[in-house]
Motif scaffolding. Structure first.
Motif, PDB file in Angstrom:
ATOM      1  N   MET A   1       0.840  -1.194   0.000  1.00  0.00           N
ATOM      2  CA  MET A   1       0.000   0.000   0.000  1.00  0.00           C
ATOM      3  C   MET A   1       0.878   1.248   0.000  1.00  0.00           C
ATOM      4  O   MET A   1       1.796   1.368   0.799  1.00  0.00           O
ATOM      5  N   LYS A   2       0.604   2.162  -0.927  1.00  0.00           N
ATOM      6  CA  LYS A   2       1.357   3.414  -0.974  1.00  0.00           C
ATOM      7  C   LYS A   2       0.674   4.450  -0.074  1.00  0.00           C
ATOM      8  O   LYS A   2      -0.501   4.762  -0.252  1.00  0.00           O
ATOM      9  N   ILE A   3       1.425   4.972   0.885  1.00  0.00           N
ATOM     10  CA  ILE A   3       0.885   5.930   1.855  1.00  0.00           C
ATOM     11  C   ILE A   3       1.770   7.171   1.859  1.00  0.00           C
ATOM     12  O   ILE A   3       3.001   7.074   1.949  1.00  0.00           O
ATOM     13  N   ILE A   4       1.130   8.327   1.771  1.00  0.00           N
ATOM     14  CA  ILE A   4       1.853   9.598   1.834  1.00  0.00           C
ATOM     15  C   ILE A   4       1.445  10.321   3.109  1.00  0.00           C
ATOM     16  O   ILE A   4       0.255  10.494   3.388  1.00  0.00           O
ATOM     17  N   ILE A   5       2.442  10.730   3.885  1.00  0.00           N
ATOM     18  CA  ILE A   5       2.198  11.448   5.142  1.00  0.00           C
ATOM     19  C   ILE A   5       2.750  12.853   5.017  1.00  0.00           C
ATOM     20  O   ILE A   5       3.927  13.044   4.701  1.00  0.00           O
TER      21      ILE A   5
ATOM     22  N   GLU B   1       5.304  -2.560   8.744  1.00  0.00           N
ATOM     23  CA  GLU B   1       4.357  -3.213   7.838  1.00  0.00           C
ATOM     24  C   GLU B   1       4.895  -3.386   6.421  1.00  0.00           C
ATOM     25  O   GLU B   1       4.206  -3.912   5.562  1.00  0.00           O
ATOM     26  N   SER B   2       6.094  -2.877   6.178  1.00  0.00           N
ATOM     27  CA  SER B   2       6.675  -2.903   4.828  1.00  0.00           C
ATOM     28  C   SER B   2       5.793  -2.152   3.833  1.00  0.00           C
ATOM     29  O   SER B   2       5.649  -2.555   2.672  1.00  0.00           O
ATOM     30  N   GLN B   3       5.178  -1.084   4.301  1.00  0.00           N
ATOM     31  CA  GLN B   3       4.383  -0.242   3.405  1.00  0.00           C
ATOM     32  C   GLN B   3       5.314   0.686   2.618  1.00  0.00           C
ATOM     33  O   GLN B   3       6.440   0.955   3.040  1.00  0.00           O
ATOM     34  N   GLU B   4       4.818   1.178   1.499  1.00  0.00           N
ATOM     35  CA  GLU B   4       5.581   2.161   0.728  1.00  0.00           C
ATOM     36  C   GLU B   4       5.206   3.549   1.248  1.00  0.00           C
ATOM     37  O   GLU B   4       4.128   4.054   0.960  1.00  0.00           O
ATOM     38  N   ILE B   5       6.086   4.138   2.023  1.00  0.00           N
ATOM     39  CA  ILE B   5       5.763   5.380   2.736  1.00  0.00           C
ATOM     40  C   ILE B   5       6.586   6.536   2.196  1.00  0.00           C
ATOM     41  O   ILE B   5       7.801   6.440   2.018  1.00  0.00           O
TER      42      ILE B   5
ATOM     43  N   ALA C   1      -2.830   5.077  -1.971  1.00  0.00           N
ATOM     44  CA  ALA C   1      -4.048   4.500  -1.389  1.00  0.00           C
ATOM     45  C   ALA C   1      -4.538   5.356  -0.226  1.00  0.00           C
ATOM     46  O   ALA C   1      -5.728   5.392   0.075  1.00  0.00           O
ATOM     47  N   LEU C   2      -3.596   6.073   0.412  1.00  0.00           N
ATOM     48  CA  LEU C   2      -3.949   6.865   1.585  1.00  0.00           C
ATOM     49  C   LEU C   2      -3.054   8.093   1.684  1.00  0.00           C
ATOM     50  O   LEU C   2      -1.835   7.999   1.540  1.00  0.00           O
ATOM     51  N   PHE C   3      -3.672   9.242   1.914  1.00  0.00           N
ATOM     52  CA  PHE C   3      -2.933  10.483   2.171  1.00  0.00           C
ATOM     53  C   PHE C   3      -3.315  10.970   3.564  1.00  0.00           C
ATOM     54  O   PHE C   3      -4.502  11.128   3.874  1.00  0.00           O
ATOM     55  N   ILE C   4      -2.310  11.195   4.406  1.00  0.00           N
ATOM     56  CA  ILE C   4      -2.546  11.605   5.790  1.00  0.00           C
ATOM     57  C   ILE C   4      -1.851  12.937   6.037  1.00  0.00           C
ATOM     58  O   ILE C   4      -0.629  13.040   5.913  1.00  0.00           O
ATOM     59  N   ALA C   5      -2.626  13.969   6.378  1.00  0.00           N
ATOM     60  CA  ALA C   5      -2.057  15.293   6.646  1.00  0.00           C
ATOM     61  C   ALA C   5      -2.078  15.557   8.143  1.00  0.00           C
ATOM     62  O   ALA C   5      -3.151  15.721   8.740  1.00  0.00           O
ATOM     63  N   VAL C   6      -0.897  15.559   8.766  1.00  0.00           N
ATOM     64  CA  VAL C   6      -0.801  15.727  10.218  1.00  0.00           C
ATOM     65  C   VAL C   6       0.226  16.793  10.588  1.00  0.00           C
ATOM     66  O   VAL C   6       0.935  16.678  11.579  1.00  0.00           O
TER      67      VAL C   6
ATOM     68  N   ILE D   1      -5.312   7.059  13.778  1.00  0.00           N
ATOM     69  CA  ILE D   1      -5.141   7.050  12.325  1.00  0.00           C
ATOM     70  C   ILE D   1      -4.678   5.677  11.836  1.00  0.00           C
ATOM     71  O   ILE D   1      -5.098   5.192  10.784  1.00  0.00           O
ATOM     72  N   PHE D   2      -3.839   5.031  12.646  1.00  0.00           N
ATOM     73  CA  PHE D   2      -3.216   3.771  12.241  1.00  0.00           C
ATOM     74  C   PHE D   2      -4.242   2.689  11.927  1.00  0.00           C
ATOM     75  O   PHE D   2      -4.012   1.809  11.101  1.00  0.00           O
ATOM     76  N   ARG D   3      -5.418   2.762  12.581  1.00  0.00           N
ATOM     77  CA  ARG D   3      -6.417   1.710  12.358  1.00  0.00           C
ATOM     78  C   ARG D   3      -6.956   1.715  10.926  1.00  0.00           C
ATOM     79  O   ARG D   3      -7.502   0.720  10.463  1.00  0.00           O
ATOM     80  N   TYR D   4      -6.794   2.841  10.209  1.00  0.00           N
ATOM     81  CA  TYR D   4      -7.257   2.890   8.821  1.00  0.00           C
ATOM     82  C   TYR D   4      -6.317   2.148   7.872  1.00  0.00           C
ATOM     83  O   TYR D   4      -6.646   1.933   6.707  1.00  0.00           O
ATOM     84  N   ILE D   5      -5.169   1.770   8.381  1.00  0.00           N
ATOM     85  CA  ILE D   5      -4.128   1.227   7.524  1.00  0.00           C
ATOM     86  C   ILE D   5      -4.007  -0.283   7.658  1.00  0.00           C
ATOM     87  O   ILE D   5      -3.488  -0.968   6.787  1.00  0.00           O
ATOM     88  N   ARG D   6      -4.521  -0.817   8.771  1.00  0.00           N
ATOM     89  CA  ARG D   6      -4.351  -2.237   9.019  1.00  0.00           C
ATOM     90  C   ARG D   6      -5.033  -3.082   7.951  1.00  0.00           C
ATOM     91  O   ARG D   6      -6.006  -2.676   7.339  1.00  0.00           O
TER      92      ARG D   6
END
Length: 449
Positions: A1-5, A22-26, A67-72, A359-364
Protein backbone atom coordinates in the motif's frame (compact mmCIF):
# COMPACT_ATOMS: atom_id res chain seq x y z
CA UNK A 1 0.00 0.00 0.00
CA UNK A 2 1.36 3.41 -0.97
CA UNK A 3 0.89 5.93 1.85
CA UNK A 4 1.85 9.60 1.83
CA UNK A 5 2.20 11.45 5.14
CA UNK A 6 2.34 15.25 5.26
CA UNK A 7 4.07 16.41 8.44
CA UNK A 8 7.20 14.93 10.01
CA UNK A 9 6.39 16.04 13.56
CA UNK A 10 5.75 13.57 16.38
CA UNK A 11 2.43 12.37 14.95
CA UNK A 12 3.81 11.92 11.45
CA UNK A 13 7.05 10.33 12.62
CA UNK A 14 5.23 7.93 14.97
CA UNK A 15 2.87 6.94 12.15
CA UNK A 16 5.75 6.38 9.77
CA UNK A 17 7.52 4.30 12.42
CA UNK A 18 4.45 2.11 12.98
CA UNK A 19 4.02 1.67 9.25
CA UNK A 20 7.67 0.78 8.73
CA UNK A 21 6.91 -2.49 10.56
CA UNK A 22 4.36 -3.21 7.84
CA UNK A 23 6.67 -2.90 4.83
CA UNK A 24 4.38 -0.24 3.40
CA UNK A 25 5.58 2.16 0.73
CA UNK A 26 5.76 5.38 2.74
CA UNK A 27 6.56 8.91 1.59
CA UNK A 28 6.99 11.65 4.20
CA UNK A 29 6.61 15.32 3.21
CA UNK A 30 7.74 18.27 5.35
CA UNK A 31 9.19 21.74 4.96
CA UNK A 32 11.81 21.15 7.67
CA UNK A 33 15.02 19.57 6.46
CA UNK A 34 16.18 18.46 9.94
CA UNK A 35 12.94 16.58 10.70
CA UNK A 36 13.14 14.76 7.37
CA UNK A 37 16.80 13.95 7.90
CA UNK A 38 16.04 12.38 11.30
CA UNK A 39 13.16 10.34 9.87
CA UNK A 40 15.23 9.25 6.88
CA UNK A 41 18.08 8.07 9.11
CA UNK A 42 15.86 6.04 11.44
CA UNK A 43 13.19 4.69 9.07
CA UNK A 44 13.12 2.93 5.73
CA UNK A 45 10.98 5.55 3.96
CA UNK A 46 11.16 8.13 1.18
CA UNK A 47 11.29 11.81 2.19
CA UNK A 48 10.44 14.94 0.19
CA UNK A 49 11.23 18.49 1.34
CA UNK A 50 8.43 20.86 0.42
CA UNK A 51 4.97 22.24 1.13
CA UNK A 52 2.23 19.59 1.11
CA UNK A 53 -0.18 22.15 -0.36
CA UNK A 54 2.04 22.43 -3.45
CA UNK A 55 0.57 20.54 -6.40
CA UNK A 56 4.04 19.96 -7.85
CA UNK A 57 5.24 18.45 -4.53
CA UNK A 58 2.21 16.17 -4.36
CA UNK A 59 2.83 15.06 -7.93
CA UNK A 60 6.50 14.42 -7.09
CA UNK A 61 5.23 12.12 -4.32
CA UNK A 62 3.10 10.34 -6.96
CA UNK A 63 -0.15 11.24 -5.21
CA UNK A 64 -2.20 9.71 -8.02
CA UNK A 65 -1.07 6.22 -6.99
CA UNK A 66 -1.57 6.71 -3.22
CA UNK A 67 -4.05 4.50 -1.39
CA UNK A 68 -3.95 6.87 1.59
CA UNK A 69 -2.93 10.48 2.17
CA UNK A 70 -2.55 11.61 5.79
CA UNK A 71 -2.06 15.29 6.65
CA UNK A 72 -0.80 15.73 10.22
CA UNK A 73 1.19 18.96 10.14
CA UNK A 74 0.80 21.43 13.01
CA UNK A 75 -1.31 23.67 10.73
CA UNK A 76 -5.01 22.82 10.48
CA UNK A 77 -5.36 24.93 7.32
CA UNK A 78 -2.46 23.14 5.65
CA UNK A 79 -3.93 19.74 6.51
CA UNK A 80 -7.38 20.57 5.14
CA UNK A 81 -6.03 22.15 1.97
CA UNK A 82 -3.51 19.38 1.30
CA UNK A 83 -6.16 16.68 1.81
CA UNK A 84 -8.58 18.35 -0.62
CA UNK A 85 -5.82 18.67 -3.23
CA UNK A 86 -4.66 15.09 -2.66
CA UNK A 87 -8.15 13.76 -3.25
CA UNK A 88 -8.56 15.76 -6.44
CA UNK A 89 -5.18 14.51 -7.68
CA UNK A 90 -6.12 10.85 -7.24
CA UNK A 91 -5.52 9.75 -3.62
CA UNK A 92 -8.03 7.02 -2.73
CA UNK A 93 -8.54 8.06 0.92
CA UNK A 94 -7.58 11.19 2.85
CA UNK A 95 -7.27 11.92 6.57
CA UNK A 96 -6.74 15.41 8.00
CA UNK A 97 -5.61 16.32 11.50
CA UNK A 98 -7.58 19.31 12.82
CA UNK A 99 -7.53 21.28 16.08
CA UNK A 100 -10.96 22.94 15.90
CA UNK A 101 -13.18 20.45 17.73
CA UNK A 102 -16.29 22.06 16.18
CA UNK A 103 -15.34 20.35 12.93
CA UNK A 104 -15.65 16.98 14.67
CA UNK A 105 -18.94 17.88 16.37
CA UNK A 106 -20.53 19.02 13.09
CA UNK A 107 -18.71 16.87 10.53
CA UNK A 108 -21.93 15.18 9.37
CA UNK A 109 -23.68 18.54 8.92
CA UNK A 110 -20.79 20.11 7.01
CA UNK A 111 -20.10 16.99 4.96
CA UNK A 112 -16.31 17.16 4.68
CA UNK A 113 -16.29 14.14 2.39
CA UNK A 114 -17.88 16.32 -0.31
CA UNK A 115 -14.72 18.42 -0.26
CA UNK A 116 -12.46 15.39 -0.49
CA UNK A 117 -11.67 14.73 3.19
CA UNK A 118 -12.70 11.21 4.24
CA UNK A 119 -11.77 11.41 7.93
CA UNK A 120 -11.02 14.13 10.47
CA UNK A 121 -8.78 13.48 13.46
CA UNK A 122 -8.73 15.88 16.42
CA UNK A 123 -5.99 15.13 18.99
CA UNK A 124 -7.79 17.47 21.40
CA UNK A 125 -11.10 15.58 21.10
CA UNK A 126 -9.33 12.24 21.48
CA UNK A 127 -7.51 13.46 24.60
CA UNK A 128 -10.72 14.81 26.17
CA UNK A 129 -12.49 11.53 25.45
CA UNK A 130 -9.61 9.56 26.95
CA UNK A 131 -9.74 11.68 30.12
CA UNK A 132 -13.49 11.15 30.58
CA UNK A 133 -13.10 7.39 30.09
CA UNK A 134 -10.28 7.28 32.65
CA UNK A 135 -12.44 9.11 35.20
CA UNK A 136 -15.34 6.74 34.62
CA UNK A 137 -12.96 3.82 35.21
CA UNK A 138 -11.36 5.16 38.37
CA UNK A 139 -8.74 2.83 39.83
CA UNK A 140 -7.35 1.82 36.47
CA UNK A 141 -4.39 3.52 34.81
CA UNK A 142 -5.23 2.94 31.18
CA UNK A 143 -8.53 2.21 29.45
CA UNK A 144 -9.88 1.57 25.97
CA UNK A 145 -13.42 0.62 24.96
CA UNK A 146 -14.51 -1.62 22.10
CA UNK A 147 -18.04 -1.34 20.68
CA UNK A 148 -19.32 1.12 23.29
CA UNK A 149 -18.12 -0.91 26.25
CA UNK A 150 -19.05 -4.45 25.16
CA UNK A 151 -15.38 -5.13 25.89
CA UNK A 152 -13.10 -2.82 27.86
CA UNK A 153 -9.34 -2.90 28.23
CA UNK A 154 -8.18 -1.93 31.73
CA UNK A 155 -4.69 -1.64 33.18
CA UNK A 156 -3.64 -1.70 36.83
CA UNK A 157 -0.56 -2.21 38.97
CA UNK A 158 -0.72 -5.13 41.39
CA UNK A 159 -0.16 -4.17 45.02
CA UNK A 160 1.00 -6.58 47.72
CA UNK A 161 -2.61 -7.08 48.87
CA UNK A 162 -3.91 -8.10 45.44
CA UNK A 163 -5.42 -11.60 45.42
CA UNK A 164 -3.57 -12.29 42.15
CA UNK A 165 -0.05 -11.95 43.57
CA UNK A 166 1.81 -15.26 43.70
CA UNK A 167 -0.82 -17.07 41.63
CA UNK A 168 -0.63 -18.19 38.04
CA UNK A 169 -3.10 -16.98 35.42
CA UNK A 170 -4.84 -20.37 35.56
CA UNK A 171 -5.14 -20.25 39.38
CA UNK A 172 -6.47 -16.68 39.29
CA UNK A 173 -9.11 -17.65 36.73
CA UNK A 174 -10.39 -20.37 39.09
CA UNK A 175 -11.29 -17.74 41.70
CA UNK A 176 -14.40 -16.97 39.69
CA UNK A 177 -16.62 -19.68 38.23
CA UNK A 178 -17.84 -17.41 35.45
CA UNK A 179 -14.97 -15.50 33.86
CA UNK A 180 -15.51 -11.86 32.87
CA UNK A 181 -11.89 -10.84 32.37
CA UNK A 182 -8.60 -12.14 31.04
CA UNK A 183 -5.01 -10.81 31.36
CA UNK A 184 -3.57 -9.97 27.97
CA UNK A 185 -0.23 -8.29 28.76
CA UNK A 186 2.12 -7.95 31.74
CA UNK A 187 5.05 -5.66 32.37
CA UNK A 188 7.28 -6.75 35.25
CA UNK A 189 8.12 -4.05 37.78
CA UNK A 190 11.39 -2.32 36.96
CA UNK A 191 11.67 -3.80 33.47
CA UNK A 192 10.73 -2.74 29.94
CA UNK A 193 9.75 -6.25 28.84
CA UNK A 194 6.18 -6.99 27.81
CA UNK A 195 4.92 -10.51 28.50
CA UNK A 196 1.96 -12.06 26.70
CA UNK A 197 0.64 -14.26 29.55
CA UNK A 198 -0.05 -17.98 29.28
CA UNK A 199 -1.80 -20.22 31.81
CA UNK A 200 1.37 -20.85 33.84
CA UNK A 201 2.49 -17.18 33.94
CA UNK A 202 2.71 -16.00 37.54
CA UNK A 203 1.48 -12.60 38.77
CA UNK A 204 4.02 -10.73 40.91
CA UNK A 205 3.83 -7.69 43.17
CA UNK A 206 4.39 -4.48 41.22
CA UNK A 207 3.36 -6.00 37.87
CA UNK A 208 1.43 -3.72 35.56
CA UNK A 209 -1.24 -5.98 34.11
CA UNK A 210 -3.56 -5.22 31.21
CA UNK A 211 -6.91 -7.02 31.30
CA UNK A 212 -9.71 -7.38 28.80
CA UNK A 213 -13.12 -7.36 30.50
CA UNK A 214 -16.70 -7.98 29.49
CA UNK A 215 -19.62 -6.49 31.43
CA UNK A 216 -19.00 -6.85 35.18
CA UNK A 217 -15.35 -7.68 34.80
CA UNK A 218 -14.21 -4.35 36.19
CA UNK A 219 -16.04 -5.05 39.47
CA UNK A 220 -14.34 -8.45 39.78
CA UNK A 221 -10.95 -6.88 39.08
CA UNK A 222 -11.49 -4.27 41.77
CA UNK A 223 -12.24 -6.97 44.31
CA UNK A 224 -9.33 -9.18 43.32
CA UNK A 225 -6.85 -6.30 43.10
CA UNK A 226 -7.59 -5.20 46.65
CA UNK A 227 -8.86 -1.80 45.54
CA UNK A 228 -11.95 -0.09 46.90
CA UNK A 229 -14.12 1.39 44.19
CA UNK A 230 -14.81 5.04 44.92
CA UNK A 231 -16.76 7.21 42.54
CA UNK A 232 -15.25 10.39 41.14
CA UNK A 233 -17.43 13.47 41.37
CA UNK A 234 -15.28 16.56 42.11
CA UNK A 235 -12.74 17.35 39.39
CA UNK A 236 -10.19 20.16 39.12
CA UNK A 237 -8.75 20.99 35.70
CA UNK A 238 -5.61 23.08 35.30
CA UNK A 239 -5.39 24.86 31.95
CA UNK A 240 -8.06 26.39 29.74
CA UNK A 241 -6.65 25.00 26.50
CA UNK A 242 -8.87 23.39 23.88
CA UNK A 243 -8.45 20.11 25.72
CA UNK A 244 -9.24 21.77 29.05
CA UNK A 245 -12.37 23.41 27.64
CA UNK A 246 -13.65 20.28 25.90
CA UNK A 247 -12.91 18.11 28.95
CA UNK A 248 -14.73 20.54 31.26
CA UNK A 249 -17.70 20.80 28.89
CA UNK A 250 -18.05 17.03 28.53
CA UNK A 251 -17.60 16.36 32.26
CA UNK A 252 -20.22 18.98 33.15
CA UNK A 253 -22.61 17.27 30.74
CA UNK A 254 -21.91 14.00 32.58
CA UNK A 255 -22.81 15.68 35.92
CA UNK A 256 -19.30 16.00 37.34
CA UNK A 257 -18.55 19.00 39.60
CA UNK A 258 -15.83 20.85 37.70
CA UNK A 259 -13.40 23.60 38.72
CA UNK A 260 -11.16 24.97 35.97
CA UNK A 261 -8.11 27.15 36.70
CA UNK A 262 -6.71 29.40 33.95
CA UNK A 263 -3.87 31.92 34.34
CA UNK A 264 -4.84 34.24 31.47
CA UNK A 265 -7.60 36.62 32.52
CA UNK A 266 -9.27 37.08 29.12
CA UNK A 267 -9.24 33.33 28.49
CA UNK A 268 -10.71 32.69 31.96
CA UNK A 269 -13.48 35.23 31.33
CA UNK A 270 -14.34 33.64 27.98
CA UNK A 271 -14.39 30.17 29.51
CA UNK A 272 -16.67 31.36 32.30
CA UNK A 273 -19.18 32.45 29.64
CA UNK A 274 -18.83 29.21 27.66
CA UNK A 275 -18.99 26.89 30.68
CA UNK A 276 -21.94 28.03 32.83
CA UNK A 277 -21.98 24.75 34.78
CA UNK A 278 -18.29 24.87 35.73
CA UNK A 279 -16.53 27.12 38.24
CA UNK A 280 -13.82 28.94 36.29
CA UNK A 281 -11.05 30.47 38.40
CA UNK A 282 -8.55 33.07 37.22
CA UNK A 283 -5.19 32.29 38.79
CA UNK A 284 -1.86 30.50 38.50
CA UNK A 285 -2.44 26.83 39.17
CA UNK A 286 1.24 26.38 39.96
CA UNK A 287 0.66 28.43 43.11
CA UNK A 288 0.16 26.10 46.08
CA UNK A 289 -1.87 28.69 47.98
CA UNK A 290 -4.41 29.04 45.16
CA UNK A 291 -4.84 25.27 44.94
CA UNK A 292 -5.35 25.07 48.70
CA UNK A 293 -7.82 27.98 48.62
CA UNK A 294 -9.79 26.06 46.02
CA UNK A 295 -9.87 22.97 48.26
CA UNK A 296 -7.62 20.73 46.20
CA UNK A 297 -7.58 18.15 49.00
CA UNK A 298 -11.35 17.69 48.51
CA UNK A 299 -11.00 16.88 44.81
CA UNK A 300 -11.46 13.33 43.59
CA UNK A 301 -9.42 13.96 40.43
CA UNK A 302 -6.90 16.52 39.22
CA UNK A 303 -6.27 16.96 35.48
CA UNK A 304 -3.45 19.17 34.23
CA UNK A 305 -3.63 20.06 30.54
CA UNK A 306 -1.61 23.26 30.21
CA UNK A 307 0.74 23.65 27.24
CA UNK A 308 3.75 22.86 29.43
CA UNK A 309 4.53 19.22 30.20
CA UNK A 310 6.70 20.03 33.21
CA UNK A 311 3.95 22.18 34.74
CA UNK A 312 1.45 19.38 34.23
CA UNK A 313 3.69 16.78 35.83
CA UNK A 314 4.67 18.92 38.84
CA UNK A 315 1.12 20.11 39.53
CA UNK A 316 -0.14 16.50 39.42
CA UNK A 317 2.56 15.46 41.87
CA UNK A 318 1.47 18.31 44.14
CA UNK A 319 -2.17 17.21 43.85
CA UNK A 320 -1.15 13.64 44.70
CA UNK A 321 0.66 14.88 47.81
CA UNK A 322 -2.58 16.57 48.91
CA UNK A 323 -4.48 13.30 48.77
CA UNK A 324 -6.15 13.55 45.34
CA UNK A 325 -7.08 10.01 44.28
CA UNK A 326 -6.71 10.32 40.50
CA UNK A 327 -4.19 12.47 38.63
CA UNK A 328 -3.87 12.83 34.86
CA UNK A 329 -1.17 14.88 33.14
CA UNK A 330 -0.95 15.86 29.50
CA UNK A 331 2.60 15.55 28.17
CA UNK A 332 3.92 16.62 24.80
CA UNK A 333 7.33 15.02 25.11
CA UNK A 334 7.17 11.35 24.09
CA UNK A 335 10.08 10.63 26.46
CA UNK A 336 7.98 11.72 29.44
CA UNK A 337 5.19 9.50 28.19
CA UNK A 338 7.33 6.44 28.90
CA UNK A 339 7.66 7.34 32.60
CA UNK A 340 4.01 6.86 33.63
CA UNK A 341 3.55 5.63 37.20
CA UNK A 342 7.24 5.55 38.01
CA UNK A 343 7.04 9.26 38.84
CA UNK A 344 3.90 8.92 40.96
CA UNK A 345 1.22 10.12 38.53
CA UNK A 346 -1.67 7.78 37.74
CA UNK A 347 -1.86 8.45 34.01
CA UNK A 348 0.09 10.41 31.42
CA UNK A 349 -1.61 11.09 28.10
CA UNK A 350 -0.07 12.28 24.87
CA UNK A 351 -2.52 13.66 22.32
CA UNK A 352 -0.14 13.08 19.42
CA UNK A 353 0.23 9.40 20.23
CA UNK A 354 -3.55 9.11 20.58
CA UNK A 355 -3.95 10.69 17.15
CA UNK A 356 -1.32 8.50 15.51
CA UNK A 357 -2.83 5.31 16.95
CA UNK A 358 -6.31 6.40 15.88
CA UNK A 359 -5.14 7.05 12.32
CA UNK A 360 -3.22 3.77 12.24
CA UNK A 361 -6.42 1.71 12.36
CA UNK A 362 -7.26 2.89 8.82
CA UNK A 363 -4.13 1.23 7.52
CA UNK A 364 -4.35 -2.24 9.02
CA UNK A 365 -5.13 -5.23 6.83
CA UNK A 366 -7.53 -8.13 7.49
CA UNK A 367 -10.59 -6.03 8.27
CA UNK A 368 -9.05 -4.35 11.33
CA UNK A 369 -11.61 -1.91 12.66
CA UNK A 370 -9.85 -0.60 15.78
CA UNK A 371 -6.33 -0.44 17.11
CA UNK A 372 -4.51 0.98 20.11
CA UNK A 373 -1.00 0.68 21.47
CA UNK A 374 -0.77 -0.30 25.12
CA UNK A 375 0.64 2.53 27.23
CA UNK A 376 4.29 1.96 28.15
CA UNK A 377 4.20 -1.53 26.67
CA UNK A 378 5.56 -2.96 23.47
CA UNK A 379 2.20 -4.47 22.51
CA UNK A 380 -0.86 -3.57 20.48
CA UNK A 381 -4.58 -4.30 20.60
CA UNK A 382 -6.23 -5.05 17.28
CA UNK A 383 -9.93 -5.58 16.59
CA UNK A 384 -10.80 -7.69 13.55
CA UNK A 385 -14.07 -8.48 11.83
CA UNK A 386 -14.06 -12.20 10.96
CA UNK A 387 -14.89 -12.93 7.32
CA UNK A 388 -16.50 -16.21 6.15
CA UNK A 389 -13.36 -17.11 4.23
CA UNK A 390 -10.91 -16.28 7.06
CA UNK A 391 -8.54 -19.04 8.17
CA UNK A 392 -9.84 -18.59 11.70
CA UNK A 393 -13.55 -19.08 10.88
CA UNK A 394 -15.36 -22.06 12.47
CA UNK A 395 -12.26 -23.19 14.33
CA UNK A 396 -11.65 -23.57 18.05
CA UNK A 397 -8.96 -21.31 19.46
CA UNK A 398 -6.89 -24.22 20.82
CA UNK A 399 -6.61 -25.73 17.32
CA UNK A 400 -5.34 -22.60 15.55
CA UNK A 401 -1.58 -22.69 16.28
CA UNK A 402 -1.81 -19.00 17.14
CA UNK A 403 1.60 -17.34 17.76
CA UNK A 404 2.84 -17.44 21.37
CA UNK A 405 3.44 -13.69 21.26
CA UNK A 406 -0.30 -13.03 20.74
CA UNK A 407 -3.45 -13.75 22.71
CA UNK A 408 -7.21 -13.61 22.14
CA UNK A 409 -8.53 -10.88 24.42
CA UNK A 410 -12.23 -11.01 23.67
CA UNK A 411 -14.99 -11.57 21.13
CA UNK A 412 -18.02 -9.40 20.42
CA UNK A 413 -20.93 -11.42 19.05
CA UNK A 414 -24.33 -9.80 18.42
CA UNK A 415 -23.27 -6.83 20.53
CA UNK A 416 -22.29 -8.95 23.56
CA UNK A 417 -18.72 -9.08 24.85
CA UNK A 418 -17.37 -12.59 25.51
CA UNK A 419 -14.11 -13.79 27.06
CA UNK A 420 -12.96 -16.72 24.87
CA UNK A 421 -11.11 -19.76 26.23
CA UNK A 422 -9.44 -22.56 24.29
CA UNK A 423 -12.64 -24.38 23.37
CA UNK A 424 -14.30 -21.23 22.00
CA UNK A 425 -15.23 -21.43 18.29
CA UNK A 426 -14.79 -18.27 16.19
CA UNK A 427 -17.66 -17.55 13.77
CA UNK A 428 -18.02 -15.32 10.71
CA UNK A 429 -19.18 -11.84 11.72
CA UNK A 430 -17.50 -12.01 15.14
CA UNK A 431 -15.45 -9.00 16.17
CA UNK A 432 -12.27 -10.41 17.70
CA UNK A 433 -9.81 -8.44 19.85
CA UNK A 434 -6.22 -9.68 19.82
CA UNK A 435 -3.25 -8.46 21.86
CA UNK A 436 0.13 -9.08 20.27
CA UNK A 437 3.74 -7.99 20.17
CA UNK A 438 4.74 -6.00 17.06
CA UNK A 439 6.78 -8.86 15.60
CA UNK A 440 3.69 -11.09 15.32
CA UNK A 441 1.28 -8.54 13.76
CA UNK A 442 1.64 -9.86 10.21
CA UNK A 443 1.27 -13.46 11.36
CA UNK A 444 -1.89 -12.59 13.32
CA UNK A 445 -3.37 -10.67 10.39
CA UNK A 446 -2.94 -13.72 8.17
CA UNK A 447 -5.49 -15.60 10.29
CA UNK A 448 -8.12 -12.95 9.50
CA UNK A 449 -7.34 -12.09 5.87
Amino acid sequence: MKIIIAGAGEVGFHLAKLLSYESQEITLIDTRKDSLAYAGEHLDIKTIKGDATSISILREARIGTAALFIAVTSSETTNITASVLAKQLGAQKTIARISNTEFIDDKETIGFSKFGIDELISPESLAAGEIELLLNQYGFNDTYEFEEGALTMLSLRLSRTATFVGKTVREAAELYSELHFIPIAIQRYGTQYTIIPRGDTQFKEGDTVVFMTSKGGDEELFELSGKVKVGIKNVMILGGSKIGYKTARDLCASKFNVKLIENKKTVAEDLADQLPNALVIYGDGRNVEILQEESISEMDAFISVTGNSETNIMSCLLAKSKGVKKTIALVENMDYYQLSQSIGIDTLINKKLLAANNIFRYIRKGEVVAMTKLTNMNAELLEFVVKPESKITNNQIKDLQFPKSAIFGGVIRNGEGLIPLGSFTIEAGDRVVVCCLPRSISEVEAFFS
